[in-house]
Write a protein that holds these residues in place. Structure first.
Motif, PDB file in Angstrom:
ATOM      1  N   VAL A  97       0.863  -1.245  -0.005  1.00 58.20           N
ATOM      2  CA  VAL A  97      -0.009   0.168  -0.010  1.00 58.20           C
ATOM      3  C   VAL A  97       0.985   1.224   0.036  1.00 58.20           C
ATOM      4  O   VAL A  97       1.888   1.222   0.658  1.00 58.20           O
ATOM      5  CB  VAL A  97      -0.857  -0.022   1.187  1.00 58.20           C
ATOM      6  N   ILE A  98       0.602   2.301  -0.816  1.00 54.21           N
ATOM      7  CA  ILE A  98       1.282   3.768  -0.791  1.00 54.21           C
ATOM      8  C   ILE A  98       0.088   4.530  -0.385  1.00 54.21           C
ATOM      9  O   ILE A  98      -0.885   4.716  -1.155  1.00 54.21           O
ATOM     10  CB  ILE A  98       1.754   4.077  -2.049  1.00 54.21           C
ATOM     11  N   LEU A  99       0.408   5.337   0.697  1.00 56.19           N
ATOM     12  CA  LEU A  99      -0.591   6.425   0.998  1.00 56.19           C
ATOM     13  C   LEU A  99       0.156   7.783   0.668  1.00 56.19           C
ATOM     14  O   LEU A  99       1.418   7.799   0.896  1.00 56.19           O
ATOM     15  CB  LEU A  99      -0.878   6.136   2.608  1.00 56.19           C
ATOM     16  N   GLU A 100      -0.593   8.547   0.363  1.00 57.06           N
ATOM     17  CA  GLU A 100      -0.426  10.144  -0.002  1.00 57.06           C
ATOM     18  C   GLU A 100      -0.644  10.615   1.478  1.00 57.06           C
ATOM     19  O   GLU A 100      -1.921  10.574   1.570  1.00 57.06           O
ATOM     20  CB  GLU A 100      -0.845  10.838  -1.175  1.00 57.06           C
ATOM     21  N   ILE A 101       0.032  11.275   2.201  1.00 57.46           N
ATOM     22  CA  ILE A 101      -0.419  11.946   3.419  1.00 57.46           C
ATOM     23  C   ILE A 101       0.095  13.506   3.305  1.00 57.46           C
ATOM     24  O   ILE A 101       1.160  14.005   2.876  1.00 57.46           O
ATOM     25  CB  ILE A 101       0.291  11.260   4.757  1.00 57.46           C
ATOM     26  N   SER A 102      -1.081  14.367   3.587  1.00 61.26           N
ATOM     27  CA  SER A 102      -0.902  15.569   3.741  1.00 61.26           C
ATOM     28  C   SER A 102      -1.161  16.250   5.211  1.00 61.26           C
ATOM     29  O   SER A 102      -1.982  15.560   5.717  1.00 61.26           O
ATOM     30  CB  SER A 102      -1.726  16.532   2.506  1.00 61.26           C
ATOM     31  N   PHE A 103      -0.182  16.951   5.521  1.00 60.19           N
ATOM     32  CA  PHE A 103      -0.364  17.539   6.932  1.00 60.19           C
ATOM     33  C   PHE A 103      -0.916  19.177   6.700  1.00 60.19           C
ATOM     34  O   PHE A 103      -0.874  19.805   5.780  1.00 60.19           O
ATOM     35  CB  PHE A 103       1.182  17.543   7.447  1.00 60.19           C
ATOM     36  N   HIS A 104      -1.321  19.398   8.182  1.00 63.76           N
ATOM     37  CA  HIS A 104      -2.017  20.865   8.084  1.00 63.76           C
ATOM     38  C   HIS A 104      -0.912  21.913   8.055  1.00 63.76           C
ATOM     39  O   HIS A 104      -1.400  22.930   7.460  1.00 63.76           O
ATOM     40  CB  HIS A 104      -2.586  21.164   9.362  1.00 63.76           C
ATOM     41  N   ASP A 105       0.400  21.594   8.078  1.00 60.38           N
ATOM     42  CA  ASP A 105       1.212  22.773   7.805  1.00 60.38           C
ATOM     43  C   ASP A 105       1.682  22.881   6.165  1.00 60.38           C
ATOM     44  O   ASP A 105       2.728  23.589   5.925  1.00 60.38           O
ATOM     45  CB  ASP A 105       2.641  22.447   8.567  1.00 60.38           C
ATOM     46  N   GLY A 106       0.924  22.217   5.524  1.00 59.18           N
ATOM     47  CA  GLY A 106       1.414  22.179   3.862  1.00 59.18           C
ATOM     48  C   GLY A 106       2.207  21.015   3.506  1.00 59.18           C
ATOM     49  O   GLY A 106       2.264  21.046   2.257  1.00 59.18           O
TER      50      GLY A 106
END
Length: 127
Positions: A97-106
């Motif tokens: 599995v590959i996840l693309e994770i985005s955070f609140h700091d950009g």
């Protein structure tokens, strides 16, 4: 009359597609996402249940400190904003599995997980 029926069918199909794309179900991508959200909430002990039995046995002293560091890194970025399953390659009882994770700091990035199915549930393989 036909227009209402077609519209109703279209809404039903679109609803199913949206639910499926949001991780509805219990595939390896959803398991990996759930694991990351546990770390986002700081639930390190709950996150440990997402590892395979073999991983917990072989790496018991290393899993908790590693998850604690990951949880702290997530918090330092303001928490997880969004997770998208980029790839879910299932081969029998194993999956990548590959996840693309985005955070609140950009900031954003990808995480890869190797998974195994144990007793009907997908678990993370620690390496």
């Amino acid at each position: 009359m036909k227009t209402k029926r077609w519209f109703g069918m279209l809404v039903t199909v679109l609803s199913f597609v949206l639910l499926a794309s949001c991780g509805f179900g219990s595939g390896p991508g959803k398991t990996a996402s759930d694991f990351m959200y546990e770390l986002d909430r700081g639930n390190v002990s709950s996150a440990a249940k997402y590892f395979s039995a073999d991983s917990r046995a072989r790496f018991s002293s290393k899993i908790t400190p590693a998850m604690t560091r990951m949880s702290q890194q997530i918090a330092a970025r303001g928490g997880i904003k969004n997770i998208t399953v980029v790839r879910e390659n299932i081969n029998g009882e194993l999956a990548d599995v590959i996840l693309e994770i985005s955070f609140h700091d950009g900031f954003g990035g990808r995480e890869m997980f190797s998974m195994i199915k144990e007793e009907g549930e997908w678990k993370i393989i620690a390496r």
